[in-house]
Every structure is written in C-alpha cells, then in structure tokens.
Design an enzyme around this catalytic site. Structure first.
Site, short mmCIF file in Angstrom:
data_model
loop_
_atom_site.label_atom_id
_atom_site.label_comp_id
_atom_site.label_asym_id
_atom_site.label_seq_id
_atom_site.Cartn_x
_atom_site.Cartn_y
_atom_site.Cartn_z
N TYR A 40 0.81 -1.22 0.00
CA TYR A 40 0.00 0.00 0.00
C TYR A 40 0.85 1.27 0.00
CZ TYR A 40 -4.02 -2.86 1.56
OH TYR A 40 -5.02 -3.80 1.69
N HIS A 73 -0.80 -11.66 1.45
CA HIS A 73 -1.71 -10.75 0.75
C HIS A 73 -2.48 -11.43 -0.38
CE1 HIS A 73 -2.15 -6.19 -0.20
NE2 HIS A 73 -3.29 -6.83 -0.29
#
Length: 267
Positions: free
Chosen positions: A41, A101
């Site tokens: 991110y 993830h």
C-alpha cells in the site's frame, strides 16, 4: 489483543501522507483499535506516524499488515525477512496479525506457510492471516499450517455477499475481515440501502457496515478521511437493523467485484 475489533480503519489507496497520518491519529483517539495496512500500500510509514501521534498505548491497538508476493527482494521465498521488515516499517515490536496478501507469485503453500508459522512462533506476529484466498486454498493452508488460521481478509459488501466464504469461516472459527465494505461508494447509489438508511435516519454507509457486522464472524475495515466520515462509520456498530432490513439486503440480486486481478485465484 486476541480478538479483532469490529470496526477498523483501512488504509489502501490512502496515499496522501498528511491525510493518512491524521486519519490514523483521529481514528485511534476516537476509539478505533484496529488499523489495517500492507507492504504494497505504501502506507505503513504513515500508519507508524499516526500511531506515534495518537494518545493511545500500543497494547490498545490491533495492528495488521500484509506481505506482498511481488516484492523483488522479499518475495515469499524470503517471507520471514519480509515479515520482520514490517516491524521496522511500522515502528513496533510485534504485529497483531500478519496476512499473506495474495496466493499468487512466489506463494507456494508447502514453502511459504512454514515460514508464516515461524513468524508466529518467534513472536513477530501474534496471529495468522490470509487474504484473497478461495475456500479451497484456505483448506490447503489450514492443513499445512501448525498455527490456527485467525482471519481471512476479502472483498465483502451487499453486492458481493460471499456466502460460501462466510459459511466456511463460521464452520472453522476464523474471522472474515471485509475490505471495500462500502463497495467503492456504490452503496450510496443503491435504492435498497438508501431506503433503509432513510428509515433509520442514518447514512447508507452505516447500513452497509451494520449489515456486515450483523453476520457472525465478520469485521469491517472501511477507509475514511476526516472526523465526520470516521464518526459516521464508527457509529454503524450502534445501528440495529431489523429482520426485514437484513432480508432486503440479503435479497439484493447483484454480484459485483470492485477489486480484481487477471490472475486472481477465483478466475
């Protein structure tokens, strides 16, 4: 902290440094305890600063992050190192929850999951998380891991209700962490959700979040900026939808993903 707080702060696409830091600080001082970020991110540094600026003790925060499969130097073949680097990125001594993830790229269950177990056993993280897995891949992971699966993070909202994932989570006792719980803003365009919101004198966002929270084993991590938006999301946990409301939302005849990849495991 051994339970995931029901409403957390998501930081995906929250890439403005000043705004992200302030959102984290405001959220924590408002009463939020769960903060979610990820290696990819680009917000871990901002989360670190927000935590530092907040008048909240570390042990009152449930901090979650994710190791990404495409980091060229720290892919899943070096999962342990990647996990340890999350501590320095976030400026903490431990993580409450560490996710894989995506089950993509260099992810191999037999190679990656023992490294995730080692991360838990060595105290880098307290709990095991998976993200964007199918039920079949979760089952494979559960059979490979030595530590129990604590949470699975996935896109979930009234237009992607994830009934199969919910049934699986309830049967096996892990939490579902709903990202994009406002369907990228589409909840504000839904006649069903806006009608229910008007009935209760609340926002469509609160209706979507309250509906998700009414489902056993589900927690939510909406992104928010500014105290008004944070407060609106926070108050969703005080909204009690009646049976008719829940049935109307459950009957929404629409299945739409807003987060997808060409190589996603469900394709």
């Amino acid at each position: 902290m051994d339970q995931i707080p029901p409403i957390g702060l998501g930081t995906w696409e929250h890439t403005d440094r000043k705004d992200c830091i302030e959102s984290v600080r405001l959220a924590l001082e408002m009463g939020y305890q769960h903060v979610d970020t990820a290696q990819v991110y680009g917000t871990e540094e901002y989360v670190r600063e927000g935590i530092r600026e907040a008048s909240v003790d570390r042990d009152e925060i449930f901090l979650a992050t994710k190791v990404h499969e495409d980091d060229p130097g720290l892919g899943y073949e070096n999962f342990y190192e990647a996990a340890r680097n999350r501590l320095s990125a976030l400026g903490v001594d431990y993580l409450d929850l560490l996710y894989i993830h995506w089950p993509l790229g260099s992810y191999e269950a037999e190679e990656t999951l023992p490294e995730l177990d080692r991360v838990i056993d060595d105290g880098i993280a307290k709990h095991v998380g998976l993200s964007n897995f199918t039920p079949e891949l979760i089952q494979e992971a559960r059979e490979t891991l030595e530590n129990p699966l604590f949470a699975h993070q996935l896109e979930m909202h009234p237009f992607l209700q994830q009934d199969e994932q919910l049934e699986y989570a309830q049967r096996h006792g892990h939490s579902l962490v709903a990202y994009s719980p406002l369907a990228r803003g589409q909840v504000f365009e839904s006649e069903v959700l806006t009608d229910i919101a008007a009935k209760h004198g609340v926002s469509a966002a609160q209706v979507s979040l309250a509906w998700l929270l009414s489902r056993e084993n589900v927690v939510v991590i909406p992104k928010a900026t500014g105290s008004d938006h944070l407060r609106d999301n926070w108050e969703a946990q005080n909204l009690e939808l009646d049976d008719e409301d829940i049935e109307r939302i459950g009957d929404i005849d629409r299945t739409e993903r807003f987060v997808n990849r060409e190589d996603a495991p469900w394709r």
